[in-house]
Design a protein around this motif. Structure first.
Motif: not given
Ligand code: AMP
Ligand code: ZN
Ligand code: FE
Ligand code: FE
Length: 283
Positions: A71-89, A172-177, A194-197
């Motif tokens: 959640r950013y300024l009452d709107s949604e901001l989507h963050i992608l994550g790549y090459f994650l440790d997808w087994h991280d508990p 929703l969490p804030d984008p920094v989180t 980025p055009t949805w921001a």
């Protein structure tokens, strides 16, 4: 016909709100000449085993990914994550918590629709979705099946989009989180579409700087709905901010019927050269 080599770093499957199962997405990618891809389902990692197995068979590199709404300024901001440790508990637990916020919001949307005269149950939506990451596109598709709307877009335009008649904001969490969560799981956080921001120009640049301070690694500079000029502008911006450029189709299948794997609306082409720097930024 095989096309020039390309990658696609933004794809949804039936494990969130896409309509094509992981193996099917890999087959479509193979036909489009995609040599590496990231599965980026909303709030869930469960597509990865099937996607990776299919990737091995087809000779396509599968990068573990995710897409998380903030959640950013009452709107949604989507963050992608790549090459994650997808087994991280810790990551797995955080995503499960985000899916819970879907289960508390969705019945409220359904109550609002009922009050407007459009009857459907959350059980029907759950059955249709067949996953724990249930989103508004699932609700839209059940409405479409019932003849309440003419398309998924129509459902969003009239009922489900931000501020529309049956809209309910999700906790929703804030984008920094979110950026920190992805870093803590050894992944590279990237600002999606980025055009949805809700901000542009200098305010958008400042947002990118602030998120970079928190650990943001890139911007999704190439995206299905961008005009060529926008692709160029975001590539230049990424370079000037020392953020990595990424790109992807945001393929969903039926709920976004004009978007194809690897090529978006036809002219998307994400270069293979984006991959090594992205991988090097992980860990
Ligand atoms: P949710 O995850 O339930 O908040 O739903 C948001 C998702 O709905 C986005 O990630 C998109 O995939 C999809 N979406 C948002 N707006 C539209 C739209 N106008 N038409 C079709 N799909 C949309
Ligand atoms: Zn989606
Ligand atoms: Fe998104
Ligand atoms: Fe997406």
């Amino acid at each position: 016909m095989s096309q020039a080599q390309r990658i696609d770093l933004h794809l949804h499957t039936t494990h969130s709100d896409g309509s094509v199962p992981p193996r099917g997405v890999l087959e479509l990618a193979h036909r489009a000449g995609v040599v590496a891809l990231a599965i980026t389902d909303h709030d869930i990692l469960s597509a990865l085993p099937e996607a990776m197995a299919a990737g091995q068979e087809l000779g396509i590199q599968v990068i573990p990914g995710v897409e998380i709404s903030s959640r950013y300024l009452d709107s949604e901001l989507h963050i992608l994550g790549y090459f994650l440790d997808w087994h991280d508990p810790q990551l797995i637990a955080r995503l499960a918590q985000l899916r819970e916020t879907r289960h508390s919001r969705n019945p409220q949307i359904i109550d609002k629709l009922a009050a407007l005269g459009y009857a459907l149950t959350y059980d029907e939506v759950r059955r249709f979705a067949g996953t724990e990451s249930i989103g508004r596109p699932h609700i839209a598709q059940v409405m479409l099946q019932k003849g309440y709307v003419t398309s998924v877009k129509d459902a969003f335009d009239r009922f489900l989009g931000t501020g529309k008649a049956a809209y309910v904001a999700r906790e929703l969490p804030d984008p920094v989180t979110v950026v920190q969560w992805i870093r803590e799981a050894k992944g590279v956080p990237v600002l999606a579409h980025p055009t949805w921001a809700p901000v542009s120009g200098a305010a958008f640049v400042q947002l990118c700087r602030d998120l970079k301070e928190a650990g943001l690694g890139g911007i999704e500079a190439l995206y299905s709905t961008h005009k060529p000029k926008q692709n160029g502008e975001f590539l230049a911006l990424a370079k000037s901010l020392e953020l990595l450029p990424t790109g992807g189709s945001d393929f969903h299948g039926e709920s976004k019927p004009d978007i194809d794997v690897g090529v978006g609306r036809g002219d998307l082409k994400v270069p293979v050269a984006f991959l090594d720097p992205l991988q090097a930024a992980a860990g």
